[in-house]
Motif scaffolding. Sequence first.
Motif, PDB file in Angstrom:
ATOM      1  N   PRO A   1     -43.933 126.907 -25.188  1.00  0.00           N
ATOM      2  CA  PRO A   1     -44.413 125.604 -25.531  1.00  0.00           C
ATOM      3  C   PRO A   1     -44.394 125.066 -24.492  1.00  0.00           C
ATOM      4  N   ILE A   2     -43.538 125.057 -23.708  1.00  0.00           N
ATOM      5  CA  ILE A   2     -42.882 124.823 -21.723  1.00  0.00           C
ATOM      6  C   ILE A   2     -44.186 125.463 -21.233  1.00  0.00           C
ATOM      7  N   HIS A   3     -44.632 127.029 -21.155  1.00  0.00           N
ATOM      8  CA  HIS A   3     -45.418 127.427 -19.968  1.00  0.00           C
ATOM      9  C   HIS A   3     -47.272 127.036 -20.772  1.00  0.00           C
ATOM     10  N   PHE A   4     -47.609 127.102 -21.815  1.00  0.00           N
ATOM     11  CA  PHE A   4     -48.739 126.156 -22.247  1.00  0.00           C
ATOM     12  C   PHE A   4     -49.039 125.205 -22.254  1.00  0.00           C
ATOM     13  N   GLY A   5     -47.650 124.151 -22.647  1.00  0.00           N
ATOM     14  CA  GLY A   5     -48.000 123.313 -22.770  1.00  0.00           C
ATOM     15  C   GLY A   5     -47.998 122.006 -23.927  1.00  0.00           C
ATOM     16  N   TYR A   6     -48.299 122.957 -25.361  1.00  0.00           N
ATOM     17  CA  TYR A   6     -48.226 122.081 -26.392  1.00  0.00           C
ATOM     18  C   TYR A   6     -47.278 121.574 -26.958  1.00  0.00           C
ATOM     19  N   TRP A   7     -45.811 121.792 -26.462  1.00  0.00           N
ATOM     20  CA  TRP A   7     -44.055 121.064 -26.920  1.00  0.00           C
ATOM     21  C   TRP A   7     -44.981 119.239 -26.749  1.00  0.00           C
ATOM     22  N   GLY A   8     -45.706 119.071 -26.644  1.00  0.00           N
ATOM     23  CA  GLY A   8     -45.903 117.364 -26.670  1.00  0.00           C
ATOM     24  C   GLY A   8     -47.590 116.660 -27.654  1.00  0.00           C
ATOM     25  N   GLY A   9     -48.011 118.155 -27.895  1.00  0.00           N
ATOM     26  CA  GLY A   9     -48.942 117.573 -28.925  1.00  0.00           C
ATOM     27  C   GLY A   9     -50.315 117.875 -27.926  1.00  0.00           C
ATOM     28  N   LEU A  10     -51.493 117.347 -27.867  1.00  0.00           N
ATOM     29  CA  LEU A  10     -52.050 117.151 -27.892  1.00  0.00           C
ATOM     30  C   LEU A  10     -52.237 116.466 -25.678  1.00  0.00           C
ATOM     31  N   LEU A  11     -51.035 115.349 -25.575  1.00  0.00           N
ATOM     32  CA  LEU A  11     -51.260 114.555 -24.579  1.00  0.00           C
ATOM     33  C   LEU A  11     -50.094 115.682 -23.776  1.00  0.00           C
ATOM     34  N   THR A  12     -50.016 116.226 -23.805  1.00  0.00           N
ATOM     35  CA  THR A  12     -48.848 117.720 -23.044  1.00  0.00           C
ATOM     36  C   THR A  12     -49.731 118.532 -22.579  1.00  0.00           C
ATOM     37  N   LYS A  13     -51.192 119.090 -23.865  1.00  0.00           N
ATOM     38  CA  LYS A  13     -51.716 120.321 -23.505  1.00  0.00           C
ATOM     39  C   LYS A  13     -52.755 119.069 -22.624  1.00  0.00           C
ATOM     40  N   LEU A  14     -53.192 118.270 -22.799  1.00  0.00           N
ATOM     41  CA  LEU A  14     -53.745 117.432 -21.347  1.00  0.00           C
ATOM     42  C   LEU A  14     -53.578 117.241 -20.089  1.00  0.00           C
ATOM     43  N   ILE A  15     -52.187 116.783 -19.561  1.00  0.00           N
ATOM     44  CA  ILE A  15     -51.401 117.418 -18.304  1.00  0.00           C
ATOM     45  C   ILE A  15     -51.903 118.743 -18.205  1.00  0.00           C
ATOM     46  N   TRP A  16     -51.257 119.379 -18.859  1.00  0.00           N
ATOM     47  CA  TRP A  16     -51.067 120.949 -18.596  1.00  0.00           C
ATOM     48  C   TRP A  16     -52.293 121.328 -18.076  1.00  0.00           C
ATOM     49  N   PHE A  17     -53.140 120.515 -18.943  1.00  0.00           N
ATOM     50  CA  PHE A  17     -54.900 120.765 -18.151  1.00  0.00           C
ATOM     51  C   PHE A  17     -54.915 120.514 -16.936  1.00  0.00           C
ATOM     52  N   VAL A  18     -54.656 119.483 -16.419  1.00  0.00           N
ATOM     53  CA  VAL A  18     -54.960 118.849 -15.247  1.00  0.00           C
ATOM     54  C   VAL A  18     -54.297 119.843 -14.076  1.00  0.00           C
ATOM     55  N   PHE A  19     -52.924 119.761 -14.271  1.00  0.00           N
ATOM     56  CA  PHE A  19     -52.280 120.832 -13.494  1.00  0.00           C
ATOM     57  C   PHE A  19     -52.646 122.179 -13.550  1.00  0.00           C
ATOM     58  N   GLY A  20     -53.308 122.518 -14.660  1.00  0.00           N
ATOM     59  CA  GLY A  20     -53.774 123.620 -14.554  1.00  0.00           C
ATOM     60  C   GLY A  20     -54.906 123.760 -13.433  1.00  0.00           C
ATOM     61  N   LEU A  21     -55.876 123.061 -13.165  1.00  0.00           N
ATOM     62  CA  LEU A  21     -57.322 122.989 -12.630  1.00  0.00           C
ATOM     63  C   LEU A  21     -56.548 122.943 -11.191  1.00  0.00           C
ATOM     64  N   ALA A  22     -55.404 122.268 -11.098  1.00  0.00           N
ATOM     65  CA  ALA A  22     -55.236 121.616 -10.073  1.00  0.00           C
ATOM     66  C   ALA A  22     -54.716 122.933  -9.136  1.00  0.00           C
ATOM     67  N   LEU A  23     -53.982 123.827  -9.830  1.00  0.00           N
ATOM     68  CA  LEU A  23     -53.236 124.955  -9.399  1.00  0.00           C
ATOM     69  C   LEU A  23     -54.837 126.287  -8.967  1.00  0.00           C
ATOM     70  N   SER A  24     -55.471 126.341  -9.842  1.00  0.00           N
ATOM     71  CA  SER A  24     -56.545 127.209  -9.780  1.00  0.00           C
ATOM     72  C   SER A  24     -56.944 126.418  -8.993  1.00  0.00           C
ATOM     73  N   SER A  25     -57.856 125.500  -8.666  1.00  0.00           N
ATOM     74  CA  SER A  25     -58.168 125.206  -7.553  1.00  0.00           C
ATOM     75  C   SER A  25     -57.600 125.507  -5.629  1.00  0.00           C
ATOM     76  N   LEU A  26     -56.127 125.235  -5.685  1.00  0.00           N
ATOM     77  CA  LEU A  26     -55.067 125.891  -4.694  1.00  0.00           C
ATOM     78  C   LEU A  26     -55.927 127.058  -4.363  1.00  0.00           C
ATOM     79  N   VAL A  27     -55.512 127.838  -5.420  1.00  0.00           N
ATOM     80  CA  VAL A  27     -56.080 129.378  -5.415  1.00  0.00           C
ATOM     81  C   VAL A  27     -57.265 130.196  -4.736  1.00  0.00           C
ATOM     82  N   LEU A  28     -58.094 129.006  -5.075  1.00  0.00           N
ATOM     83  CA  LEU A  28     -59.429 128.647  -4.267  1.00  0.00           C
ATOM     84  C   LEU A  28     -59.382 128.449  -3.031  1.00  0.00           C
ATOM     85  N   THR A  29     -59.277 127.288  -3.145  1.00  0.00           N
ATOM     86  CA  THR A  29     -59.247 126.787  -1.459  1.00  0.00           C
ATOM     87  C   THR A  29     -58.076 127.439  -0.163  1.00  0.00           C
ATOM     88  N   GLY A  30     -57.448 128.313  -0.606  1.00  0.00           N
ATOM     89  CA  GLY A  30     -56.155 128.758  -0.043  1.00  0.00           C
ATOM     90  C   GLY A  30     -56.933 129.467   0.865  1.00  0.00           C
TER      91      GLY A  30
END
Length: 364
Positions: free
Chosen positions: A312-341
Amino acid sequence: MLSKDQLFKLHSWVGIKLSILLFVVCFSGTLAVLSHEMDWLFNPDVRVSPADTYASWNTIAENVKQEFPEGKISYWQRANEPYMADLIYVMQDNDLKYVFANPHTGEVQGYADITIARFLRDLHYYLFIPFQIGHFTVLFFGFILTISLLTGIFYYNDWYKELFVLKSGKGSRVFYSSLHKLVGAWSIPFMFIISLTAIWYFVERADLPKVSSYLDEERPTIEITEGQQLPNLDYDAYVAIAEEAIAGLKVKSILSPQKPDEPVYLTGTSDVPLVRYRANRVYINPHNQELLKVQKATEINSITWINDIADPIHFGYWGGLLTKLIWFVFGLALSSLVLTGPWLYLKKRRKKDRLQRERRLAHG
């Protein structure tokens, strides 16, 4: 203690040499966070109108049987989201079908040979590389992400000053470098969560140090007589027994027995927050509906609790759709760091090489 120059070189080396695979792992995990919602978006058969009443489990099972007369239900997952259909795994002629059933009407709405959720999660779990090699390859990047995080923090030891700084008007390299630091600073807590849970997955899969001895994974077996066959499964009865055995339990998944000596295995949610379904487990004898074994989330040991909050913590589904959306946004941020670095490093390297060439030319 590494010098700042050594920290930067290590941070850059990890980011450049392993950037492609690290990006695949991070981005596939990011998409997996909202993979069920992607199934809902692209497959109308998955969509359900929320309602207060539910059809009988047995009614749904009978409707599945009518659609797949030679099929066997192997796994049944009741959707946690009110807008999703139940997902039922049906084996027919050695072929797995993903069947979508409306939990409110009992109607079988359709099926698929693969779902977006299954594809993305398998890609993220093991990159489709067999024999555990893929699993450990992915989990290895938990350590890589930790190294990248720590070297970045110690190199930019005043990283907290970058939380509200975005430099512009000084060229693209300065802008993207500032953006990289800004996104990185805001992503530090998320990166810690992802890397630590990934390292835990590695510990669990490698069984270090004998962590399995703290996890009660043993499933009871059933003594049967020669020639005894599986009875017709009474899902309504099994669910009722399970929900009576654990206070506040809502059954969310059923693993159906495929052999006469296997129990019915049910998991679900209770009043204990954060843990995944399997923190609550019930095993039932399908022949006589005897309760064989119960695990309650309220009574699990600390190691099991850590193990059951990891997903639940790794995939962000512990709080329903809201936490999933938060995890998705930060996942995109992390992925962008991997590309821009790597891009920033190469830009800096080219500038350095150009200045060196100009100096050599200037000095003849």
